[in-house]
Design a protein around this motif. Sequence first.
Motif, mmCIF file in Angstrom:
data_model
loop_
_atom_site.group_PDB
_atom_site.id
_atom_site.type_symbol
_atom_site.label_atom_id
_atom_site.label_comp_id
_atom_site.label_asym_id
_atom_site.label_seq_id
_atom_site.Cartn_x
_atom_site.Cartn_y
_atom_site.Cartn_z
ATOM 1 N N GLY A 37 -13.981 23.171 18.064
ATOM 2 C CA GLY A 37 -14.179 24.293 18.975
ATOM 3 C C GLY A 37 -12.898 24.828 19.569
ATOM 4 N N THR A 38 -11.861 24.925 18.749
ATOM 5 C CA THR A 38 -10.583 25.461 19.222
ATOM 6 C C THR A 38 -9.945 26.283 18.105
ATOM 7 N N HIS A 39 -8.828 26.891 18.406
ATOM 8 C CA HIS A 39 -8.163 27.777 17.444
ATOM 9 C C HIS A 39 -7.405 26.987 16.380
ATOM 10 N N LYS A 40 -7.232 27.613 15.217
ATOM 11 C CA LYS A 40 -6.546 26.956 14.103
ATOM 12 C C LYS A 40 -5.120 26.508 14.433
ATOM 13 N N PRO A 41 -4.318 27.313 15.146
ATOM 14 C CA PRO A 41 -2.963 26.828 15.470
ATOM 15 C C PRO A 41 -2.970 25.541 16.298
ATOM 16 N N ALA A 42 -3.940 25.407 17.196
ATOM 17 C CA ALA A 42 -4.030 24.184 18.007
ATOM 18 C C ALA A 42 -4.381 22.986 17.130
ATOM 19 N N ILE A 43 -5.253 23.186 16.162
ATOM 20 C CA ILE A 43 -5.611 22.103 15.236
ATOM 21 C C ILE A 43 -4.415 21.745 14.368
ATOM 22 N N SER A 44 -3.678 22.749 13.918
ATOM 23 C CA SER A 44 -2.482 22.478 13.107
ATOM 24 C C SER A 44 -1.482 21.622 13.870
ATOM 25 N N ARG A 45 -1.292 21.934 15.154
ATOM 26 C CA ARG A 45 -0.374 21.134 15.971
ATOM 27 C C ARG A 45 -0.920 19.721 16.167
ATOM 28 N N ALA A 46 -2.227 19.595 16.381
ATOM 29 C CA ALA A 46 -2.832 18.266 16.532
ATOM 30 C C ALA A 46 -2.663 17.457 15.251
ATOM 31 N N VAL A 47 -2.879 18.095 14.111
ATOM 32 C CA VAL A 47 -2.725 17.403 12.828
ATOM 33 C C VAL A 47 -1.268 17.010 12.609
ATOM 34 N N ASP A 48 -0.323 17.851 13.038
ATOM 35 C CA ASP A 48 1.100 17.492 12.937
ATOM 36 C C ASP A 48 1.370 16.166 13.644
ATOM 37 N N VAL A 49 0.864 16.036 14.869
ATOM 38 C CA VAL A 49 1.079 14.812 15.647
ATOM 39 C C VAL A 49 0.380 13.627 14.983
ATOM 40 N N LEU A 50 -0.872 13.836 14.572
ATOM 41 C CA LEU A 50 -1.623 12.750 13.931
ATOM 42 C C LEU A 50 -0.957 12.305 12.642
ATOM 43 N N GLU A 51 -0.404 13.248 11.901
ATOM 44 C CA GLU A 51 0.297 12.906 10.663
ATOM 45 C C GLU A 51 1.585 12.143 10.973
ATOM 46 N N ASN A 52 2.287 12.533 12.023
ATOM 47 C CA ASN A 52 3.503 11.809 12.414
ATOM 48 C C ASN A 52 3.195 10.373 12.809
ATOM 49 N N HIS A 53 2.018 10.145 13.387
ATOM 50 C CA HIS A 53 1.579 8.790 13.750
ATOM 51 C C HIS A 53 0.909 8.063 12.574
ATOM 52 N N LYS A 54 0.875 8.731 11.417
ATOM 53 C CA LYS A 54 0.278 8.171 10.199
ATOM 54 C C LYS A 54 -1.215 7.864 10.366
ATOM 55 N N LEU A 55 -1.901 8.721 11.152
ATOM 56 C CA LEU A 55 -3.337 8.560 11.366
ATOM 57 C C LEU A 55 -4.158 9.463 10.451
ATOM 58 N N VAL A 56 -3.550 10.560 9.985
ATOM 59 C CA VAL A 56 -4.161 11.436 8.984
ATOM 60 C C VAL A 56 -3.112 11.767 7.934
ATOM 61 N N ARG A 57 -3.581 12.290 6.813
ATOM 62 C CA ARG A 57 -2.655 12.754 5.774
ATOM 63 C C ARG A 57 -3.116 14.122 5.283
ATOM 64 N N ARG A 58 -2.141 14.922 4.919
ATOM 65 C CA ARG A 58 -2.411 16.226 4.315
ATOM 66 C C ARG A 58 -2.185 16.107 2.815
ATOM 67 N N SER A 59 -3.006 16.825 2.062
ATOM 68 C CA SER A 59 -2.807 16.877 0.617
ATOM 69 C C SER A 59 -3.190 18.272 0.124
ATOM 70 N N SER A 60 -2.669 18.646 -1.013
ATOM 71 C CA SER A 60 -2.980 19.947 -1.597
ATOM 72 C C SER A 60 -4.411 19.948 -2.107
ATOM 73 N N ASP A 61 -5.089 21.066 -1.905
ATOM 74 C CA ASP A 61 -6.442 21.228 -2.443
ATOM 75 C C ASP A 61 -6.315 21.548 -3.930
ATOM 76 N N PRO A 62 -6.851 20.694 -4.798
ATOM 77 C CA PRO A 62 -6.706 20.938 -6.238
ATOM 78 C C PRO A 62 -7.423 22.197 -6.721
ATOM 79 N N THR A 63 -8.393 22.689 -5.947
ATOM 80 C CA THR A 63 -9.130 23.885 -6.365
ATOM 81 C C THR A 63 -8.602 25.165 -5.730
ATOM 82 N N ASP A 64 -7.740 25.041 -4.713
ATOM 83 C CA ASP A 64 -7.183 26.207 -4.030
ATOM 84 C C ASP A 64 -5.797 25.849 -3.517
ATOM 85 N N ARG A 65 -4.765 26.277 -4.219
ATOM 86 C CA ARG A 65 -3.396 25.894 -3.865
ATOM 87 C C ARG A 65 -2.964 26.418 -2.500
ATOM 88 N N ARG A 66 -3.671 27.410 -1.956
ATOM 89 C CA ARG A 66 -3.325 27.941 -0.627
ATOM 90 C C ARG A 66 -3.826 27.041 0.488
#
Length: 101
Positions: A37-66
């Motif tokens: 229930g928040t804006h995409k930029p706020a989620i992106s920043r949250a994911v940045d922090v979570l990724e830095n803490h190694k709690l989540v990982r980002r990966s490329s979508d094999p069906t949509d490179r964007r």
Amino acid sequence: MVRSKGSNLTLRQLGTLLTCHTTPGPHTVRGLSEAVGTHKPAISRAVDVLENHKLVRRSSDPTDRRSVLIDTTKAGNALCRGFETSKRVSTSGPPPRNVLD
């Protein structure tokens, strides 16, 4: 702020992590922003922090490179399971009498 073994997480970051943990993934920023229930930029920043803490990982979508997919790591799942365990303990009723004496 939620503190856990070296990780200081805001409620938004924790909400994002718990959403990733409790709902089938992998997730997109758009999907997480709708779920939390928040804006995409706020989620992106949250994911940045979570990724830095190694709690989540980002990966490329094999069906949509964007698109980028987000999923919890073993450490992220373990942290969430710890919250689930502490919730069960804290809501399981009053402590034994010897704890109160």
